[in-house]
Design a protein around this motif. Structure first.
Motif, PDB file in Angstrom:
ATOM      1  N   ASN A  63       0.557  -0.918   0.029  1.00 34.54           N
ATOM      2  CA  ASN A  63      -0.543   0.585  -0.430  1.00 34.54           C
ATOM      3  C   ASN A  63       0.989   1.058   0.325  1.00 34.54           C
ATOM      4  N   LEU A  64       2.085   1.152  -0.140  1.00 37.77           N
ATOM      5  CA  LEU A  64       2.832   2.236  -0.166  1.00 37.77           C
ATOM      6  C   LEU A  64       2.885   3.344  -1.084  1.00 37.77           C
ATOM      7  N   LYS A  65       2.128   3.954  -1.284  1.00 36.18           N
ATOM      8  CA  LYS A  65       1.811   5.048  -1.885  1.00 36.18           C
ATOM      9  C   LYS A  65       3.608   6.133  -2.598  1.00 36.18           C
ATOM     10  N   SER A  66       4.237   6.604  -1.827  1.00 42.41           N
ATOM     11  CA  SER A  66       5.170   7.535  -1.813  1.00 42.41           C
ATOM     12  C   SER A  66       6.274   6.978  -1.219  1.00 42.41           C
ATOM     13  N   VAL A  67       7.184   7.661  -2.200  1.00 38.34           N
ATOM     14  CA  VAL A  67       8.496   7.460  -1.853  1.00 38.34           C
ATOM     15  C   VAL A  67       8.631   7.804  -0.161  1.00 38.34           C
ATOM     16  N   SER A  68       8.572   8.743   0.254  1.00 34.48           N
ATOM     17  CA  SER A  68       8.395   9.017   2.214  1.00 34.48           C
ATOM     18  C   SER A  68       7.986   7.651   2.779  1.00 34.48           C
ATOM     19  N   GLU A  69       6.808   7.394   1.819  1.00 33.53           N
ATOM     20  CA  GLU A  69       6.143   6.288   3.144  1.00 33.53           C
ATOM     21  C   GLU A  69       7.234   4.821   3.085  1.00 33.53           C
ATOM     22  N   MET A  70       7.882   4.697   1.675  1.00 30.83           N
ATOM     23  CA  MET A  70       8.369   3.672   1.035  1.00 30.83           C
ATOM     24  C   MET A  70       9.946   3.766   2.107  1.00 30.83           C
ATOM     25  N   LYS A  71      10.664   5.347   2.442  1.00 26.57           N
ATOM     26  CA  LYS A  71      11.726   5.374   2.646  1.00 26.57           C
ATOM     27  C   LYS A  71      10.703   4.424   4.698  1.00 26.57           C
ATOM     28  N   GLN A  72      10.134   5.272   5.205  1.00 23.32           N
ATOM     29  CA  GLN A  72       9.695   4.715   6.403  1.00 23.32           C
ATOM     30  C   GLN A  72       9.516   3.226   6.682  1.00 23.32           C
ATOM     31  N   PHE A  73       8.436   2.802   5.844  1.00 25.98           N
ATOM     32  CA  PHE A  73       9.036   1.555   5.782  1.00 25.98           C
ATOM     33  C   PHE A  73      10.068   0.711   5.707  1.00 25.98           C
ATOM     34  N   VAL A  74      11.150   0.661   4.344  1.00 22.10           N
ATOM     35  CA  VAL A  74      12.335   0.754   4.852  1.00 22.10           C
ATOM     36  C   VAL A  74      13.212   0.947   6.457  1.00 22.10           C
ATOM     37  N   GLY A  75      13.018   1.843   6.384  1.00 17.35           N
ATOM     38  CA  GLY A  75      13.021   1.997   8.073  1.00 17.35           C
ATOM     39  C   GLY A  75      12.625   1.406   9.315  1.00 17.35           C
ATOM     40  N   LYS A  76      11.593   0.334   9.235  1.00 18.96           N
ATOM     41  CA  LYS A  76      11.437  -0.167   9.859  1.00 18.96           C
ATOM     42  C   LYS A  76      11.473  -2.472  10.576  1.00 18.96           C
ATOM     43  N   ILE A  77      11.985  -2.116   8.709  1.00 14.76           N
ATOM     44  CA  ILE A  77      12.279  -3.688   8.403  1.00 14.76           C
ATOM     45  C   ILE A  77      13.241  -3.765   9.816  1.00 14.76           C
ATOM     46  N   SER A  78      14.367  -3.491   9.779  1.00 15.88           N
ATOM     47  CA  SER A  78      14.967  -4.397  10.190  1.00 15.88           C
ATOM     48  C   SER A  78      14.472  -4.154  11.636  1.00 15.88           C
ATOM     49  N   GLY A  79      13.805  -3.282  11.996  1.00 15.61           N
ATOM     50  CA  GLY A  79      13.461  -3.862  13.169  1.00 15.61           C
ATOM     51  C   GLY A  79      12.236  -5.078  13.298  1.00 15.61           C
ATOM     52  N   LEU A  80      11.529  -5.173  12.185  1.00 18.89           N
ATOM     53  CA  LEU A  80      10.560  -6.344  12.041  1.00 18.89           C
ATOM     54  C   LEU A  80      11.038  -7.474  11.867  1.00 18.89           C
ATOM     55  N   GLN A  81      12.539  -7.181  11.139  1.00 15.98           N
ATOM     56  CA  GLN A  81      12.887  -8.517  10.976  1.00 15.98           C
ATOM     57  C   GLN A  81      13.405  -9.451  12.456  1.00 15.98           C
TER      58      GLN A  81
END
Lengths: 674, 846
Positions: free
Chosen positions: A369-387
């Motif tokens: 559901n990521l719509k914008s680059v900034s959302e994408m950026k946010q998501f990427v930032g979350k990933i290592s936490g998610l992992q």
């Protein structure tokens, strides 16, 4: 199980890693999620720093490259203070385990780091002699022993008798409290209950007193010391003596403004609690998987597989036992999921895990559901936490499955039922039948014996005939080498004939301290008895006698409040903790329990210590002879029930009923050569 | 009061740097020539030890008879004490922080307590060194290094008689030209290092390695490390003074000194006899009475003393001791320079000046203050600092007053420095007084520590001053009191009981009046005991609050029982062990056991238990004897059991078990245990005979009764299994369980079926089902055949566990349990199971 499915086969593919994987670590390393508790406890990390510096200093005092020979019993505790591989910075060239057999040394210095055990001293003497009979090329070696936590006369004597005292420098490394968590200090000593209560060797009490003095040097003098039991009395006397005898290092101690009291619980006051099967998640892990020095051995598959293994301690050490399992540090600071579930009743751990699994799935799903680059950026930032969250989830789901399989067995059911009936005092004869039945099934010996001990403890002994029959069958099933153990249990009053002359206060305490609570909701507990699904640990009830008097007298009136607080809606403020008033109101109850009751004020401070004047205070609960994970869980739960008081748990070590019983017996017999 | 000469009157310049040389004392001794003596001086204005140099005495023919004496003087030449030396000639006199060390050339050394010349500790370097002899030795703050006759350097750390450990091999073939010691706190490695001049080079030695510094200008007659440890001054035989960094990495200065030593006629000269650093700035060379200060570029200041002078290098300067004077030479400290340097425009100088104007009521005072307003804080600080560097009380006062004056013009002022400087100066002035004779400078005092100064004072028996200084500085008075009490006992003459009481009373009085808690009576009692005043020792010991402190002395006094009780009371188990081991080695076993008989003395039982703990690990025979002597049959038996377990030889294990049964049998309360041990013994014997019978095809030994039966069944030896079962009266329930498991282990499904039908199971039939399901891999197809024999109300669940959903539904239907059926329908997995359940439900609803 839902949770495991969510991990094994997520409906959507997990996005490929966008970040390099976090640094390899055997312990889940999410530093994000889960907010810290609002009220901060003591900064016990300073004790860890002290210990670490002391170790490094001891090593640096020895000039040149060193071969370090480590007592396997210390590897675990040391690993909690410093990473053993880091000792390389102190010119430690090679690491070996301390075990009989010749040394292979290529450095000038040989350093043994061990507990002051006589057998170790003999091994060391042997190694020195064999080394001297075939001198190394590097010239004469310099031998040093670092004894933990103290250099003892006995060790010196043995080394003298062995004729090596002149060749060796004896020094000590004062390892005292090791902070396992922010609210948990352990001396990580083994078999303390055996030493004190069975053998009458009070050495651990003396060491405890030194550790608590160090604690007081860091955080101030305990304004008040409370306690119960012979050992508690001795320890409290020692603490006062250290202080009043005018040892220079303790002379300047000021009354603490961060700690309001020390409560010493002597294990002999409550043998019942460790005999019961622990029902919290961490307690179950300890019972059925085994936790040593905060580490658990798990199937490597449960830890992340695509990372090079970094076994602790130190890869240069040859593995102590040839097992494929990997050691994993159970740390609530690094693994927030563990911090979340460790103290829950196991019954609800499964649902907690699936909830998290669903949330993670949703979070990963968010990528669509990521719509914008900034959302994408946010998501990427979350990933290592998610992992890392996912990694933790995988581990705990795997472990939960293992435990679940055990809880589903007939034996588990029947043992638990028997325990609960015994603690509640129902139908003793029927429980004897169950014990016989479990014996016939040949379930692990300690499990049967724990139930028998429980029965004897709560019932004032077992009638001579069935007791003798039980012992006879027990020895036939599990072997006659357990006979000294049975004799020891008798001398400890843990497994005795009825009627016994020894006092047995349990039936009376059951009522006066409300030890059995029928209507406990494991999911939303309103009482500490949730840790045993209906039995409130006697030891922790005693702490409540001092710190939460009202909760003993009635079913917590604040059930509703607590739930609301948990929901986070209409957040009601927690009741304020009442000040320490000693055992007031429970004098008779305390008197009915054998052993002296302790209540001393250490130094009258100018202003009366008033809890209302200070935002938050800490009460230290020290278990002399070890405590269980359930007791820790119960105290943590209590910390959350009132405002203004944290509990800091300190113990000589962490035990469970099985390790306790094992320590009372002899070592298993060696194999026969026929 | 006459104003003392202005500070600059003692100043000299050397290469644009100001040096000052102040006379500290006129010596009150009567010594005609210092060069007749072997001399050592303590740092920080400490004492001077001198001993006639035997060789020179011979030379001069002033032969004195009797044993040589060592005289210890203060820096002002007041005699502190005289020591008699009766060993081979000393090669080193060295002051430690507590006393004087004298080392003989045969490797024996003594540590003297200056307050009591009769008391000393003597240690030796061992017989090997004794034979070789020592060539030379040097000491530092915490130890010493010697060079043995075999040219090996050895190090001793501490002053407690520690073992001498060899340094790395020096590789020397002849004694070095000179050598120097780098103390651990100044070496790069943090451990002690030695610099040795050999051949033309210098080698560095530590405990591990030998490094050749590859210099080629040697040999060197002197190697001198500067006080801060950064520079080395080396003097060659050809008369070159060469200054390099301590790692030989950088050259700082080279001066030809060959001409400096000669007198006006050019006589003498050559290599200096004496050389020292003066602070870190200049090197001072001495030729008999001629003292030459050399700057980095070769400029010099020269002084002459007749007939000779002795140089003592200090942290911040140089003490020059001659027969008549004690002088101190130093580079003028910066704060002093700032205030007093001629023409100084430093704010501090202006402030100091302003005070003068103010005193003269001159308006210039105000003008001056205005001009330095912005710099007032630094001016005040500098004046305070400068006060510390003055020895004249007049100027100290004046400078502090200037600071105070400047302070008045400041809005904010932190008085801490001012107050502590006043406090410090009070102490320094007191100890500099010539009767005390410690010319310690402010820098030295700050670098050493007040407690060092106090220990200097007590070692000279200045107890009252030391006590007042302690109190003035807010330090604990214990060390002073302890020393005072020991000295008091040592000096007491009378030996009678009243004298003891008087002394004890005086000590207790003083301790309670002056000391806080923490003064150890035990140590004083020990001293008293050592001096033969046993009664007094006991009296003093009674006042000791710490049991632990009393124990060693009690043992020494042979009060063993009290010692043991005190050790137990202390709660320190190690102390109890200490006593126990002492007793064990000094008493006969009979007396030892008698003492520990806790039926006589129940308060000793903790010790008895500890003895058992120890003996269990360390001395089995002792434990056996003890149990036997004490009629502890149960313990004896358990000990045998434990030994049986650690015995791998079967016959020996059998023997231990037999013995254990015997011990248990001797106690009337242990009939059951005796029977059990007997059974254990019988079982092992049976297992052994079974093994023999089967030609050792199987291993049975070490198995429990259950496991033996199981093994026999698994191996198809059911007859024998039956017999064991009968012999041990194994209950039916247990027998059935063992047999089910054994049959399942052998995958003998038919056997299992036959067994199930052999008679009515005493454990029901559920175990058949559940056990088969718990196997790896599970055996549901075999398990399911036992379900019909189980309790009807459990059948449904058992079928489900076997995966037989249809049958489960049937059984629920048979019992008419609709709720259960409904539950099955919901929980059945998709597919066949679901359909099977649905079908039954359908039939039921029909």
């Amino acid at each position: 199980m839902a949770a495991s499915q969510a991990i094994a086969g997520p409906s959507r593919p997990i996005p490929a890693r966008l970040n390099p994987p976090p640094a390899p670590s055997t312990s889940g390393d999410s530093e994000s999620t889960a907010a810290q508790p609002v009220e901060k406890g003591l900064e016990v990390g300073v004790l860890k720093e002290l210990a670490r510096e002391a170790l490094i200093e001891s090593l640096n005092d020895i000039q040149g490259a060193k071969t370090l020979i480590l007592d396997p019993a210390l590897a675990g505790p040391l690993g909690l203070i410093t990473e053993i591989t880091l000792l390389k910075h102190q010119a430690v060239d090679k690491l070996f385990w301390l075990e009989p057999g010749p040394l292979s040394v290529s450095t000038r210095n040989v350093v043994w780091l061990c507990r002051p055990k006589l057998s170790h001293m003999r091994t060391i003497a042997e190694q020195i002699r064999s080394q001297q009979s075939s001198p190394a090329a590097a010239g004469p070696l310099v031998y040093t022993i670092l004894l933990v936590p103290r250099a003892t006369e006995l060790c010196r004597k043995v080394l003298e008798d062995e004729g090596v005292a002149g060749d060796i420098n004896i020094s000590e490394f004062r390892m005292e409290f090791v902070p396992l968590e922010e609210d948990l200090l352990s001396m990580e000593m083994e078999d303390v209950a055996r030493d004190i209560f069975l053998n009458g060797d009070d050495t651990p009490i003396f060491y405890s007193s030194l550790a608590l003095m160090t604690f007081q040097r860091a955080f101030g003098l305990f304004p008040r010391i409370l306690g119960k039991g012979d050992g508690a009395r001795k320890l409290s006397d020692l603490l006062q003596r250290h202080y009043t005898a005018g040892d220079a290092q303790y002379a300047e101690l000021e009354t603490s403004d961060q700690v309001d009291s020390l409560i010493i619980l002597d294990r002999s006051v409550d043998w019942v609690t460790p005999m019961c099967t622990q029902l919290t998640y961490e307690g179950m892990l300890d019972e059925y998987v085994g936790i040593r020095n905060g580490h658990i051995e798990v199937d490597p598959a449960l830890l992340e597989t695509d990372k090079s293994p970094a076994p602790t301690p130190g890869s240069t050490l040859p593995p102590a036992q040839p097992t494929k399992k990997r050691k994993h540090h159970l740390s609530g600071q690094k693994d927030k999921l563990l911090a979340d579930i460790r103290d829950l009743n196991f019954a609800i751990v499964g649902s907690r895990l699936s909830k998290l699994a669903r949330r993670l799935e949703g979070d990963y799903g968010g990528v669509k559901n990521l719509k914008s680059v900034s959302e994408m950026k946010q998501f990427v930032g979350k990933i290592s936490g998610l992992q890392s969250e996912q990694q933790n989830l995988r581990l705990h789901t795997g472990l939960t499955e293992q435990l679940m399989a055990i809880t589903k067995t007939d034996e588990f059911d029947r043992s638990l039922e028997a325990q609960q009936n015994i603690v509640a005092g129902y139908d003793t004869t029927a429980q004897l039948v169950t014990i016989d039945d479990l014996l016939s099934r040949q379930i692990p010996w300690a499990s049967v014996l724990r139930i028998a001990v429980l029965l004897s403890l709560t019932n004032g002994g077992i009638k001579p005939k069935p007791l003798e029959a039980f012992k006879r069958d027990f020895l036939q099933v599990y072997g006659y080498h357990h006979l000294p153990l049975l004799v020891s249990l008798e001398s400890l009053n843990l497994l005795v004939k009825s009627p016994t002359s020894a006092p047995h206060p349990f039936p009376a305490l059951r009522k006066s301290l409300r030890l059995v609570v029928d209507d406990i909701d494991d999911a939303a507990p309103n009482d500490i008895s949730y840790v045993y699904s209906g039995y409130a640990p006697l030891s922790v009830r005693l702490v409540q006698c001092v710190t939460q008097k009202n909760t003993i007298l009635s079913t917590a009136a604040s059930v509703g409040d607590i739930n609301e607080e948990r929901d986070g809606r209409g957040r009601k403020t927690l009741p304020r903790a009442h000040p320490i008033l000693g055992w007031r109101g429970f004098e008779d109850v305390l008197a009915s329990i054998p052993g002296p009751t302790v209540d001393v004020r250490q130094k009258v401070s100018a202003g009366r210590h008033d809890i209302n004047g200070i935002d938050s205070t800490t009460t230290v609960v020290f278990f002399l002879g070890g405590c269980t994970y359930t007791e820790i869980a119960a105290l943590r739960w209590m910390s959350k029930q009132t405002k203004g008081r944290r509990f800091l748990i300190a113990t000589t070590g962490i035990i469970n009923g099985t390790t306790l019983l094992e320590s009372f017996g002899d070592k298993p017999p060696v194999a026969l050569h026929t | 009061m006459a104003v003392p000469p202005i500070p600059t009157s003692t100043w000299d310049t050397l290469e644009n740097v100001f040096y000052r040389k102040e006379e500290v004392y006129t010596m009150s001794w009567d010594i005609s020539d210092l060069s007749d003596y072997l001399i050592a001086a303590a740092k920080n204005g400490g004492a001077i030890a001198m001993m006639r140099d035997e060789r020179k005495v011979m030379l001069l023919g002033k032969h004195s008879s009797g044993r040589p004496k060592i005289y210890v003087y203060t820096s002002s030449g007041v005699l502190i004490t005289t020591l008699t030396w009766d060993l081979s000639p000393p090669i080193l006199l060295h002051f430690t922080s507590e006393g004087l060390l004298v080392l003989s050339d045969e490797g024996t050394y003594r540590l003297y307590d200056l307050s009591d010349p009769r008391s000393f500790n003597q240690y030796t370097f061992g017989s090997e060194v004794n034979e070789q002899g020592l060539v030379s030795a040097k000491g530092y703050e915490d130890g010493l290094v010697v060079l043995t006759g075999s040219l090996q350097f050895m190090e001793v750390r501490g002053w407690k008689g520690g073992r001498a450990s060899p340094m790395a091999s020096s590789g020397l073939s002849e004694p070095p030209h000179s050598w120097a010691l780098v103390p651990p706190d100044q070496s790069a490695s943090g451990h002690i290092e030695i610099l040795v001049s050999t051949g033309s080079t210098v080698i560095t030695l530590d405990a591990l390695e030998r490094i050749d510094q590859r210099v080629s200008r040697g040999p060197f007659s002197h190697i001198l490390l500067s006080p801060n440890g950064h520079f080395l001054a080396l003097i060659t035989a050809t008369g070159l003074l060469w200054v390099v960094s301590a790692d030989f990495g950088r050259n700082y200065s080279e001066v030809d000194i060959s001409g400096f030593g000669g007198d006006h006629e050019g006589e003498g000269g050559g290599v200096p006899e004496n050389a020292q650093w003066c602070g870190d700035n200049a090197v001072v060379l001495g030729w008999a009475g001629r003292v030459v200060v050399v700057s980095p570029h070769g400029e010099t200041l020269e002084y002459t003393y007749f007939p000779s002078a002795f140089l003592v290098g200090e942290l911040d300067g140089l003490r020059i001791i001659s027969t008549t004077n004690c002088e101190f030479l130093q580079k003028v400290p910066d704060p002093t320079l700032a205030v007093f340097k001629p023409g100084s425009s430093h704010p501090a100088a202006i402030l100091y000046d302003a005070l003068d104007h103010f005193d003269k009521k001159s308006p210039k005072a105000d003008e001056s203050i205005r001009s330095i307003r912005a710099d007032l804080p630094s001016a005040v600080d500098t004046c305070i600092e400068a006060a510390g560097r003055e020895t004249e009380v007049y100027y100290q006062r004046r400078l502090l007053k200037a600071a105070q004056f400047g302070r008045a013009f400041m809005d904010l002022f932190n008085p801490t420095d001012f107050v502590s400087m006043g406090q410090t100066l009070k102490v320094l002035n007191a100890v500099r007084y010539f009767e005390i004779g410690i010319p310690i400078t402010y820098e030295q005092y700050m670098a050493s520590s007040p407690s060092f100064l106090i220990s200097q004072l007590v070692s000279r028996n200045h107890h009252l001053l030391a006590l007042r200084v302690s109190q003035h500085l807010g330090l604990r008075p214990d060390p002073v009191l302890k020393h005072w009490a020991s000295a008091k006992i040592a000096r007491a003459r009378g030996q009678d009981a009243t004298e003891d009481e008087v002394i004890c009373g005086a000590i207790v009085d003083k301790f309670e009046k002056e000391g806080e808690k923490g003064v150890s009576y035990a140590e004083i009692a020990k001293k008293s005991f050592e001096l033969g005043r046993i009664k007094l020792a006991t009296m003093l010991l009674d006042h000791e609050p710490r049991a632990a402190q009393q124990v060693p002395l009690l043992l020494q006094m042979k009060e063993v029982k009290i010692a043991l009780t005190k050790a137990i009371d202390s709660g320190d188990t190690d102390l109890v062990y200490h006593v126990l081991l002492h007793l064990r080695s000094s008493m006969s076993p009979g007396d030892f056991f008698h003492l520990l008989d806790d039926s006589i003395s129940p308060n000793l039982s903790p010790a008895v238990r500890l003895l058992q703990v120890y003996a269990r690990q360390g001395d089995r025979q002792l434990l056996r004897d003890f149990y036997y002597q004490d009629d502890r049959r149960t313990e004896s038996a358990c000990l045998e059991m434990e030994e049986a377990g650690s015995e791998s030889d079967p016959d020996k294990r059998v023997e231990h078990l037999r013995q254990a049964a015997k011990y248990f049998g001797e106690s009337k309360d242990r009939i059951f245990e005796s029977k059990m041990t007997d059974d254990a013994h019988r079982l092992l014997s049976l297992e052994l005979s079974l093994e023999r019978e089967m030609d050792h095809k199987f291993q049975f030994t070490g198995l429990s009764v259950n496991d033996l039966i199981s093994r026999l069944l698994v191996e198809g030896l059911s007859k024998r299994a039956e017999r064991v079962r009968a012999d041990w009266k194994v209950s039916d329930k247990r027998w059935w369980w063992i047999k089910i498991k054994a049959l399942a282990q052998n995958k003998d499904w038919d056997g299992l079926e036959v067994f199930a039908k052999s008679k009515k199971s005493p454990i029901g039939y559920e175990p058949f089902v559940t056990h088969l399901l718990s196997l790896t891999p599970p055996q549901p197809t075999h398990a399911v055949s036992f379900v019909p024999r189980c309790d009807p109300k459990n059948r449904t669940d058992l079928y489900v566990r076997c995966g037989e959903w249809g049958k489960a539904a049937e059984s629920a239907k048979e019992r008419g349990d609709r709720a259960k059926l409904e539950q099955l329908r919901r929980s059945a997995p998709n597919g066949i199971a679901q359909r099977e359940v649905d079908e039954v439900v359908k039939r039921m609803t029909k």
